[in-house]
Design a protein around this motif. Structure first.
Motif, PDB file in Angstrom:
ATOM      1  N   GLY A   1     -81.455  30.361 -43.922  1.00 21.51           N
ATOM      2  CA  GLY A   1     -81.809  29.630 -45.128  1.00 21.51           C
ATOM      3  C   GLY A   1     -81.284  28.220 -45.139  1.00 21.51           C
ATOM      4  O   GLY A   1     -82.018  27.264 -45.388  1.00 21.51           O
ATOM      5  N   SER A   2     -80.000  28.064 -44.833  1.00 19.32           N
ATOM      6  CA  SER A   2     -79.392  26.739 -44.881  1.00 19.32           C
ATOM      7  C   SER A   2     -79.739  25.884 -43.673  1.00 19.32           C
ATOM      8  O   SER A   2     -79.507  24.679 -43.672  1.00 19.32           O
ATOM      9  CB  SER A   2     -77.868  26.862 -44.985  1.00 19.32           C
ATOM     10  N   ALA A   3     -80.295  26.506 -42.634  1.00 14.10           N
ATOM     11  CA  ALA A   3     -80.585  25.778 -41.400  1.00 14.10           C
ATOM     12  C   ALA A   3     -82.020  25.263 -41.340  1.00 14.10           C
ATOM     13  O   ALA A   3     -82.411  24.639 -40.361  1.00 14.10           O
ATOM     14  CB  ALA A   3     -80.329  26.685 -40.182  1.00 14.10           C
ATOM     15  N   ARG A   4     -82.798  25.485 -42.397  1.00 13.73           N
ATOM     16  CA  ARG A   4     -84.217  25.138 -42.307  1.00 13.73           C
ATOM     17  C   ARG A   4     -84.456  23.639 -42.126  1.00 13.73           C
ATOM     18  O   ARG A   4     -85.505  23.232 -41.605  1.00 13.73           O
ATOM     19  CB  ARG A   4     -84.959  25.639 -43.542  1.00 13.73           C
ATOM     20  N   ASP A   5     -83.522  22.820 -42.565  1.00 11.55           N
ATOM     21  CA  ASP A   5     -83.711  21.381 -42.447  1.00 11.55           C
ATOM     22  C   ASP A   5     -82.912  20.765 -41.299  1.00 11.55           C
ATOM     23  O   ASP A   5     -82.834  19.546 -41.187  1.00 11.55           O
ATOM     24  CB  ASP A   5     -83.308  20.687 -43.752  1.00 11.55           C
ATOM     25  N   GLU A   6     -82.315  21.593 -40.454  1.00 10.08           N
ATOM     26  CA  GLU A   6     -81.489  21.065 -39.370  1.00 10.08           C
ATOM     27  C   GLU A   6     -82.321  20.324 -38.327  1.00 10.08           C
ATOM     28  O   GLU A   6     -81.853  19.357 -37.732  1.00 10.08           O
ATOM     29  CB  GLU A   6     -80.716  22.192 -38.680  1.00 10.08           C
ATOM     30  N   ALA A   7     -83.544  20.777 -38.074  1.00  8.50           N
ATOM     31  CA  ALA A   7     -84.398  20.153 -37.068  1.00  8.50           C
ATOM     32  C   ALA A   7     -85.572  19.458 -37.747  1.00  8.50           C
ATOM     33  O   ALA A   7     -86.109  19.932 -38.745  1.00  8.50           O
ATOM     34  CB  ALA A   7     -84.908  21.190 -36.072  1.00  8.50           C
ATOM     35  N   ILE A   8     -85.967  18.326 -37.188  1.00  8.90           N
ATOM     36  CA  ILE A   8     -87.110  17.590 -37.719  1.00  8.90           C
ATOM     37  C   ILE A   8     -88.377  18.364 -37.378  1.00  8.90           C
ATOM     38  O   ILE A   8     -88.538  18.832 -36.250  1.00  8.90           O
ATOM     39  CB  ILE A   8     -87.142  16.176 -37.123  1.00  8.90           C
ATOM     40  N   PRO A   9     -89.302  18.535 -38.325  1.00 12.87           N
ATOM     41  CA  PRO A   9     -90.507  19.327 -38.073  1.00 12.87           C
ATOM     42  C   PRO A   9     -91.336  18.771 -36.928  1.00 12.87           C
ATOM     43  O   PRO A   9     -91.369  17.563 -36.673  1.00 12.87           O
ATOM     44  CB  PRO A   9     -91.278  19.228 -39.398  1.00 12.87           C
ATOM     45  N   ALA A  10     -92.001  19.681 -36.236  1.00 12.34           N
ATOM     46  CA  ALA A  10     -92.902  19.279 -35.165  1.00 12.34           C
ATOM     47  C   ALA A  10     -94.156  18.657 -35.758  1.00 12.34           C
ATOM     48  O   ALA A  10     -94.529  18.928 -36.898  1.00 12.34           O
ATOM     49  CB  ALA A  10     -93.267  20.490 -34.306  1.00 12.34           C
ATOM     50  N   ALA A  11     -94.805  17.802 -34.983  1.00  4.76           N
ATOM     51  CA  ALA A  11     -96.044  17.190 -35.434  1.00  4.76           C
ATOM     52  C   ALA A  11     -97.069  18.279 -35.718  1.00  4.76           C
ATOM     53  O   ALA A  11     -97.151  19.281 -35.003  1.00  4.76           O
ATOM     54  CB  ALA A  11     -96.573  16.233 -34.368  1.00  4.76           C
ATOM     55  N   GLY A  12     -97.838  18.087 -36.774  1.00  2.38           N
ATOM     56  CA  GLY A  12     -98.857  19.068 -37.133  1.00  2.38           C
ATOM     57  C   GLY A  12     -98.375  20.124 -38.091  1.00  2.38           C
ATOM     58  O   GLY A  12     -99.162  20.973 -38.532  1.00  2.38           O
ATOM     59  N   SER A  13     -97.083  20.103 -38.429  1.00  4.14           N
ATOM     60  CA  SER A  13     -96.536  21.119 -39.337  1.00  4.14           C
ATOM     61  C   SER A  13     -96.520  20.640 -40.787  1.00  4.14           C
ATOM     62  O   SER A  13     -95.910  21.252 -41.640  1.00  4.14           O
ATOM     63  CB  SER A  13     -95.110  21.496 -38.910  1.00  4.14           C
ATOM     64  N   GLY A  14     -97.201  19.536 -41.045  1.00  2.00           N
ATOM     65  CA  GLY A  14     -97.250  18.993 -42.396  1.00  2.00           C
ATOM     66  C   GLY A  14     -96.451  17.711 -42.506  1.00  2.00           C
ATOM     67  O   GLY A  14     -95.678  17.357 -41.608  1.00  2.00           O
ATOM     68  N   THR A  15     -96.659  16.992 -43.598  1.00  2.05           N
ATOM     69  CA  THR A  15     -95.954  15.727 -43.798  1.00  2.05           C
ATOM     70  C   THR A  15     -94.457  15.959 -43.912  1.00  2.05           C
ATOM     71  O   THR A  15     -94.012  16.832 -44.631  1.00  2.05           O
ATOM     72  CB  THR A  15     -96.455  15.034 -45.081  1.00  2.05           C
ATOM     73  N   ARG A  16     -93.698  15.179 -43.163  1.00  3.86           N
ATOM     74  CA  ARG A  16     -92.249  15.342 -43.170  1.00  3.86           C
ATOM     75  C   ARG A  16     -91.657  14.764 -44.451  1.00  3.86           C
ATOM     76  O   ARG A  16     -91.903  13.613 -44.795  1.00  3.86           O
ATOM     77  CB  ARG A  16     -91.651  14.636 -41.957  1.00  3.86           C
ATOM     78  N   ALA A  17     -90.885  15.574 -45.147  1.00  2.48           N
ATOM     79  CA  ALA A  17     -90.243  15.107 -46.372  1.00  2.48           C
ATOM     80  C   ALA A  17     -89.090  14.176 -46.016  1.00  2.48           C
ATOM     81  O   ALA A  17     -88.258  14.510 -45.171  1.00  2.48           O
ATOM     82  CB  ALA A  17     -89.731  16.293 -47.187  1.00  2.48           C
ATOM     83  N   PRO A  18     -89.013  13.008 -46.620  1.00  2.00           N
ATOM     84  CA  PRO A  18     -87.907  12.081 -46.328  1.00  2.00           C
ATOM     85  C   PRO A  18     -86.579  12.645 -46.804  1.00  2.00           C
ATOM     86  O   PRO A  18     -86.515  13.362 -47.807  1.00  2.00           O
ATOM     87  CB  PRO A  18     -88.288  10.817 -47.112  1.00  2.00           C
ATOM     88  N   ARG A  19     -85.525  12.327 -46.070  1.00  2.00           N
ATOM     89  CA  ARG A  19     -84.190  12.789 -46.420  1.00  2.00           C
ATOM     90  C   ARG A  19     -83.262  11.598 -46.607  1.00  2.00           C
ATOM     91  O   ARG A  19     -83.652  10.446 -46.430  1.00  2.00           O
ATOM     92  CB  ARG A  19     -83.670  13.736 -45.336  1.00  2.00           C
ATOM     93  N   LEU A  20     -82.033  11.902 -46.959  1.00  2.00           N
ATOM     94  CA  LEU A  20     -81.066  10.861 -47.277  1.00  2.00           C
ATOM     95  C   LEU A  20     -80.934   9.867 -46.134  1.00  2.00           C
ATOM     96  O   LEU A  20     -80.852   8.656 -46.366  1.00  2.00           O
ATOM     97  CB  LEU A  20     -79.731  11.525 -47.610  1.00  2.00           C
ATOM     98  N   LEU A  21     -80.912  10.328 -44.900  1.00  2.00           N
ATOM     99  CA  LEU A  21     -80.782   9.437 -43.754  1.00  2.00           C
ATOM    100  C   LEU A  21     -81.955   8.465 -43.695  1.00  2.00           C
ATOM    101  O   LEU A  21     -81.785   7.297 -43.350  1.00  2.00           O
ATOM    102  CB  LEU A  21     -80.693  10.254 -42.463  1.00  2.00           C
ATOM    103  N   ASP A  22     -83.146   8.936 -44.036  1.00  2.00           N
ATOM    104  CA  ASP A  22     -84.327   8.077 -43.998  1.00  2.00           C
ATOM    105  C   ASP A  22     -84.204   6.933 -45.002  1.00  2.00           C
ATOM    106  O   ASP A  22     -84.608   5.801 -44.719  1.00  2.00           O
ATOM    107  CB  ASP A  22     -85.587   8.899 -44.290  1.00  2.00           C
TER     108      ASP A  22
END
Length: 254
Positions: free
Chosen positions: A179-200
């Motif tokens: 559950g907590s690890a779902r945002d650890e890796a940046i999504p692969a292309a084609g998996s939907g628009t990437r939600a911006p995060r604090l680092l962005d």
């Protein structure tokens, strides 16, 4: 498989050094002032860009973070469209000219000033594109890392700056805490628009992640000009402040 930069062509090493001038994992930027950027150009690009300004520094950060999105795309991940737009916008403002050496070899050079330094980076990218090495320069798929690395694996499939470091960390997090690890890796292309995060937001506004957190939470006052710049990045990227709150809570627990 080696991800060591020593194995990469000189043009690739230069662009990687440009992108890695900030270490997001540590929230530490080498370019804290225009003078820092000038010294970087001298040390890495062997170019004296003269006396640089705050606008030059912001442009360098904008180009740097746009290039990071390109390197994420090289690794098969979804780049942020706004960052790519910022990259193209920034490069359009850099005056470069085409010239030829006595042997007929073409070269792109920047005009005097900051453009002289940026011109060296543009030339390095063009050299890497021409020799086929450009697509092998990638950015780590771990969201909080995004370090530029050279992938010399046989099939060009590396996703992490270090399999022993970031790669294993993400895999262990996925196994032990899905559950907590779902945002650890940046999504692969084609998996939907990437939600911006604090680092962005930090990358887009040219400030540290800590500063973005201070703006979002309002707990620590920041300079008004900085707050306006961060808020503009939040609005441009469509960043959701409540996402930042979750990240901050997670950091305090970990």
């Amino acid at each position: 498989m080696s991800l060591e930069m020593d194995a990469a062509p000189p043009s690739i090493r230069l662009v990687a050094a440009f992108v890695n001038s900030v270490e997001w994992q540590e929230d530490e930027d080498t370019w804290r002032s225009p003078a820092d950027l000038g010294r970087w150009f001298v040390a890495h690009a062997q170019t004296d860009a003269g006396q640089l300004t705050a606008d030059d520094l912001r442009l360098a950060q904008q180009i740097r973070e746009g290039l990071r999105e390109v390197l994420l795309a090289h690794a098969g991940h979804e780049p942020l469209a706004a960052a790519l737009d910022g990259l193209n916008e920034g490069l359009r403002s850099v005056p470069v000219r085409l010239s030829f050496a006595p042997d007929g070899a073409p070269a792109l050079t920047g005009m005097p000033g900051a453009a002289a330094g940026f011109g060296v980076i543009v030339q390095a990218i063009e050299t890497a594109r021409a020799d086929g090495s450009w697509s092998r320069l990638k950015a780590c798929a771990r969201d909080t890392c995004r370090w530029a690395y050279w992938d010399d694996s046989r099939n060009g499939s590396a996703r992490w700056c270090s399999m022993a470091g970031c790669g294993n960390y993400v895999k262990m997090r996925r196994r032990n805490s899905p559950g907590s690890a779902r945002d650890e890796a940046i999504p692969a292309a084609g998996s939907g628009t990437r939600a911006p995060r604090l680092l962005d937001v930090a990358a887009r506004s040219g400030v540290s992640m800590k500063t973005v957190s201070n703006v979002v939470t309002g707990r620590i006052r920041v300079a008004e000009a900085t707050r306006i710049r961060v808020q503009a990045a939040i609005d441009e990227l469509g960043y959701r402040p409540n996402q930042a709150a979750r990240e901050l809570r997670a950091e305090r627990v970990s």
